[in-house]
Design a protein around this motif. Structure first.
Motif, PDB file in Angstrom:
ATOM      1  N   VAL A 189       0.859  -1.184   0.000  1.00 27.66           N
ATOM      2  CA  VAL A 189       0.000   0.000   0.000  1.00 27.66           C
ATOM      3  C   VAL A 189       0.895   1.234   0.000  1.00 27.66           C
ATOM      4  O   VAL A 189       1.874   1.317   0.748  1.00 27.66           O
ATOM      5  CB  VAL A 189      -0.972   0.022   1.199  1.00 27.66           C
ATOM      6  CG1 VAL A 189      -1.949  -1.136   1.115  1.00 27.66           C
ATOM      7  CG2 VAL A 189      -0.231  -0.026   2.529  1.00 27.66           C
ATOM      8  N   PHE A 190       0.557   2.184  -0.850  1.00 29.83           N
ATOM      9  CA  PHE A 190       1.325   3.418  -0.972  1.00 29.83           C
ATOM     10  C   PHE A 190       0.372   4.605  -0.891  1.00 29.83           C
ATOM     11  O   PHE A 190      -0.756   4.541  -1.393  1.00 29.83           O
ATOM     12  CB  PHE A 190       2.054   3.474  -2.323  1.00 29.83           C
ATOM     13  CG  PHE A 190       2.962   2.312  -2.584  1.00 29.83           C
ATOM     14  CD1 PHE A 190       4.249   2.282  -2.071  1.00 29.83           C
ATOM     15  CD2 PHE A 190       2.529   1.242  -3.353  1.00 29.83           C
ATOM     16  CE1 PHE A 190       5.091   1.206  -2.312  1.00 29.83           C
ATOM     17  CE2 PHE A 190       3.362   0.158  -3.607  1.00 29.83           C
ATOM     18  CZ  PHE A 190       4.651   0.136  -3.086  1.00 29.83           C
ATOM     19  N   ALA A 191       0.828   5.677  -0.306  1.00 26.16           N
ATOM     20  CA  ALA A 191       0.018   6.898  -0.264  1.00 26.16           C
ATOM     21  C   ALA A 191       0.079   7.585  -1.626  1.00 26.16           C
ATOM     22  O   ALA A 191       1.159   7.848  -2.144  1.00 26.16           O
ATOM     23  CB  ALA A 191       0.534   7.836   0.821  1.00 26.16           C
ATOM     24  N   LEU A 192      -1.099   7.864  -2.180  1.00 26.49           N
ATOM     25  CA  LEU A 192      -1.177   8.681  -3.391  1.00 26.49           C
ATOM     26  C   LEU A 192      -1.388  10.146  -3.040  1.00 26.49           C
ATOM     27  O   LEU A 192      -0.885  11.032  -3.720  1.00 26.49           O
ATOM     28  CB  LEU A 192      -2.313   8.204  -4.298  1.00 26.49           C
ATOM     29  CG  LEU A 192      -2.037   7.005  -5.205  1.00 26.49           C
ATOM     30  CD1 LEU A 192      -3.240   6.734  -6.092  1.00 26.49           C
ATOM     31  CD2 LEU A 192      -0.800   7.221  -6.056  1.00 26.49           C
ATOM     32  N   SER A 193      -2.159  10.384  -1.984  1.00 27.97           N
ATOM     33  CA  SER A 193      -2.289  11.742  -1.470  1.00 27.97           C
ATOM     34  C   SER A 193      -1.032  12.071  -0.667  1.00 27.97           C
ATOM     35  O   SER A 193      -0.292  11.166  -0.257  1.00 27.97           O
ATOM     36  CB  SER A 193      -3.541  11.866  -0.598  1.00 27.97           C
ATOM     37  OG  SER A 193      -3.574  10.850   0.378  1.00 27.97           O
ATOM     38  N   PRO A 194      -0.748  13.360  -0.418  1.00 30.57           N
ATOM     39  CA  PRO A 194       0.457  13.695   0.361  1.00 30.57           C
ATOM     40  C   PRO A 194       0.521  12.965   1.699  1.00 30.57           C
ATOM     41  O   PRO A 194       1.598  12.541   2.128  1.00 30.57           O
ATOM     42  CB  PRO A 194       0.330  15.208   0.540  1.00 30.57           C
ATOM     43  CG  PRO A 194      -0.437  15.664  -0.657  1.00 30.57           C
ATOM     44  CD  PRO A 194      -1.425  14.573  -0.918  1.00 30.57           C
ATOM     45  N   ARG A 195      -0.622  12.801   2.353  1.00 31.60           N
ATOM     46  CA  ARG A 195      -0.727  12.034   3.594  1.00 31.60           C
ATOM     47  C   ARG A 195      -1.968  11.147   3.529  1.00 31.60           C
ATOM     48  O   ARG A 195      -3.017  11.574   3.038  1.00 31.60           O
ATOM     49  CB  ARG A 195      -0.853  12.960   4.805  1.00 31.60           C
ATOM     50  CG  ARG A 195       0.400  13.693   5.192  1.00 31.60           C
ATOM     51  CD  ARG A 195       0.114  14.772   6.216  1.00 31.60           C
ATOM     52  NE  ARG A 195      -0.472  14.240   7.444  1.00 31.60           N
ATOM     53  CZ  ARG A 195       0.233  13.811   8.493  1.00 31.60           C
ATOM     54  NH1 ARG A 195       1.556  13.853   8.448  1.00 31.60           N
ATOM     55  NH2 ARG A 195      -0.355  13.382   9.583  1.00 31.60           N
ATOM     56  N   ALA A 196      -1.824   9.934   4.000  1.00 30.94           N
ATOM     57  CA  ALA A 196      -2.961   9.041   4.180  1.00 30.94           C
ATOM     58  C   ALA A 196      -3.034   8.714   5.666  1.00 30.94           C
ATOM     59  O   ALA A 196      -2.101   8.118   6.219  1.00 30.94           O
ATOM     60  CB  ALA A 196      -2.809   7.771   3.352  1.00 30.94           C
ATOM     61  N   GLU A 197      -4.082   9.145   6.317  1.00 32.50           N
ATOM     62  CA  GLU A 197      -4.187   9.046   7.768  1.00 32.50           C
ATOM     63  C   GLU A 197      -5.134   7.929   8.188  1.00 32.50           C
ATOM     64  O   GLU A 197      -6.083   7.588   7.476  1.00 32.50           O
ATOM     65  CB  GLU A 197      -4.650  10.381   8.340  1.00 32.50           C
ATOM     66  CG  GLU A 197      -3.704  11.530   8.017  1.00 32.50           C
ATOM     67  CD  GLU A 197      -4.166  12.856   8.596  1.00 32.50           C
ATOM     68  OE1 GLU A 197      -5.251  12.879   9.211  1.00 32.50           O
ATOM     69  OE2 GLU A 197      -3.445  13.854   8.434  1.00 32.50           O
ATOM     70  N   VAL A 244      -8.352   3.083   5.249  1.00 33.60           N
ATOM     71  CA  VAL A 244      -7.753   4.414   5.313  1.00 33.60           C
ATOM     72  C   VAL A 244      -8.860   5.378   5.712  1.00 33.60           C
ATOM     73  O   VAL A 244      -9.903   5.455   5.074  1.00 33.60           O
ATOM     74  CB  VAL A 244      -7.088   4.819   3.977  1.00 33.60           C
ATOM     75  CG1 VAL A 244      -8.046   4.718   2.800  1.00 33.60           C
ATOM     76  CG2 VAL A 244      -6.497   6.213   4.082  1.00 33.60           C
ATOM     77  N   ARG A 245      -8.642   6.075   6.834  1.00 28.08           N
ATOM     78  CA  ARG A 245      -9.668   6.984   7.350  1.00 28.08           C
ATOM     79  C   ARG A 245      -9.760   8.253   6.520  1.00 28.08           C
ATOM     80  O   ARG A 245     -10.844   8.747   6.238  1.00 28.08           O
ATOM     81  CB  ARG A 245      -9.378   7.305   8.819  1.00 28.08           C
ATOM     82  CG  ARG A 245     -10.373   8.240   9.472  1.00 28.08           C
ATOM     83  CD  ARG A 245     -10.251   8.225  10.993  1.00 28.08           C
ATOM     84  NE  ARG A 245      -8.887   8.148  11.454  1.00 28.08           N
ATOM     85  CZ  ARG A 245      -8.048   9.197  11.512  1.00 28.08           C
ATOM     86  NH1 ARG A 245      -8.436  10.387  11.136  1.00 28.08           N
ATOM     87  NH2 ARG A 245      -6.814   9.046  11.976  1.00 28.08           N
ATOM     88  N   GLN A 246      -8.606   8.782   6.132  1.00 28.78           N
ATOM     89  CA  GLN A 246      -8.604   9.994   5.320  1.00 28.78           C
ATOM     90  C   GLN A 246      -7.388   9.981   4.405  1.00 28.78           C
ATOM     91  O   GLN A 246      -6.256   9.906   4.858  1.00 28.78           O
ATOM     92  CB  GLN A 246      -8.573  11.251   6.198  1.00 28.78           C
ATOM     93  CG  GLN A 246      -8.652  12.551   5.409  1.00 28.78           C
ATOM     94  CD  GLN A 246      -8.746  13.762   6.314  1.00 28.78           C
ATOM     95  OE1 GLN A 246      -8.738  13.653   7.535  1.00 28.78           O
ATOM     96  NE2 GLN A 246      -8.849  14.937   5.720  1.00 28.78           N
ATOM     97  N   GLY A 247      -7.643  10.028   3.121  1.00 22.67           N
ATOM     98  CA  GLY A 247      -6.558  10.028   2.152  1.00 22.67           C
ATOM     99  C   GLY A 247      -6.769   8.977   1.084  1.00 22.67           C
ATOM    100  O   GLY A 247      -7.783   8.280   1.053  1.00 22.67           O
ATOM    101  N   THR A 248      -5.786   8.869   0.216  1.00 24.56           N
ATOM    102  CA  THR A 248      -5.881   7.975  -0.936  1.00 24.56           C
ATOM    103  C   THR A 248      -4.707   7.017  -0.954  1.00 24.56           C
ATOM    104  O   THR A 248      -3.549   7.431  -0.819  1.00 24.56           O
ATOM    105  CB  THR A 248      -5.893   8.788  -2.248  1.00 24.56           C
ATOM    106  OG1 THR A 248      -6.939   9.764  -2.189  1.00 24.56           O
ATOM    107  CG2 THR A 248      -6.138   7.883  -3.441  1.00 24.56           C
ATOM    108  N   LEU A 249      -5.007   5.736  -1.133  1.00 25.78           N
ATOM    109  CA  LEU A 249      -3.985   4.700  -1.183  1.00 25.78           C
ATOM    110  C   LEU A 249      -3.971   4.023  -2.554  1.00 25.78           C
ATOM    111  O   LEU A 249      -5.024   3.830  -3.171  1.00 25.78           O
ATOM    112  CB  LEU A 249      -4.245   3.625  -0.128  1.00 25.78           C
ATOM    113  CG  LEU A 249      -4.154   4.010   1.349  1.00 25.78           C
ATOM    114  CD1 LEU A 249      -4.504   2.800   2.211  1.00 25.78           C
ATOM    115  CD2 LEU A 249      -2.766   4.539   1.700  1.00 25.78           C
TER     116      LEU A 249
END
Length: 215
Positions: A152-160, A197-202
């Motif tokens: 799994v990788f963060a696409l958004s600057p942060r994935a929280e 993922v609660r907030q963000g894009t993976l």
């Protein structure tokens, strides 16, 4: 749409092994769009496209069939054109085959296309013989156990609030950033693994171990 389904199967002109069809349940029941040279893959796999489109810079324009022809100089890739056509026809779940291998820039473009689908709340999957790639935002994904690695990788600057359960390396309410590959090469150890993922894009990539060739 010709078929009573909201699933769209897009065949692109990249590498496409017949093994990739394992990612598609009942492909003949999907609305099938061949993008550019993807119609050659359809012919080889015994699939009949409902629509053929593209600029045909990677294959000759098919003869004796209806084709939507686009100029080579355009903003949309052939895959993106196919996605937009599928959305216009009411499709809600998209599988893209033949969208990896070959030129890396096209693979990256197709991953961005997955995010385009995710932005619109639509199912998205880019698959080949070894990989199942999807984009997940503010939600959960369940993956049955398989032999191979789940990354799994963060696409958004942060994935929280990233949580990984049923895996060799679990996470609980972690933060992933786009600049550090913390989530690479995990393995599912339970009957199924869960990615939240609660907030963000993976970007979620399942890399299947290749099958051993018989001697």
């Amino acid at each position: 749409m010709k078929k009573k389904t909201d699933r769209c199967l897009i065949l692109c002109a990249g590498e496409l092994s017949p093994k990739a069809l394992d990612a598609v349940k009942e492909p003949e029941d999907c609305y099938i769009i061949a993008a550019d040279g993807g119609y050659l893959h359809a012919r080889r796999l015994g699939l009949r496209p409902d629509l053929i489109l593209g600029d045909f810079d990677s294959a000759p324009k098919p003869q004796n069939t209806q084709v939507e022809l686009f100029p080579a100089e355009k903003d949309d890739t052939d895959c993106m054109l196919a996605v937009k056509e599928g959305i216009a026809r009411g499709c809600r779940d998209f599988v893209i085959l033949g969208g990896t291998g070959g030129r890396l820039d096209h693979t990256v473009a197709n991953i961005q296309t997955l995010e385009y689908l995710c932005d619109r709340g639509l199912g998205n999957l880019l698959a080949d013989a070894r990989h199942r790639i999807t984009v997940l935002r503010d939600g959960a994904l369940t993956v049955p156990r398989f032999t191979g690695y789940l990354s799994v990788f963060a696409l958004s600057p942060r994935a929280e609030g990233v949580t990984l359960r049923g895996m060799k390396y679990p996470l609980e309410e972690a933060v992933l950033t786009r600049s550090f590959p913390l989530g690479v090469s995990n393995q599912i150890t339970a009957e199924e693994g869960t990615v939240l993922v609660r907030q963000g894009t993976l970007l979620v990539i399942a890399a299947l171990e290749p099958e051993e060739e018989e001697g």
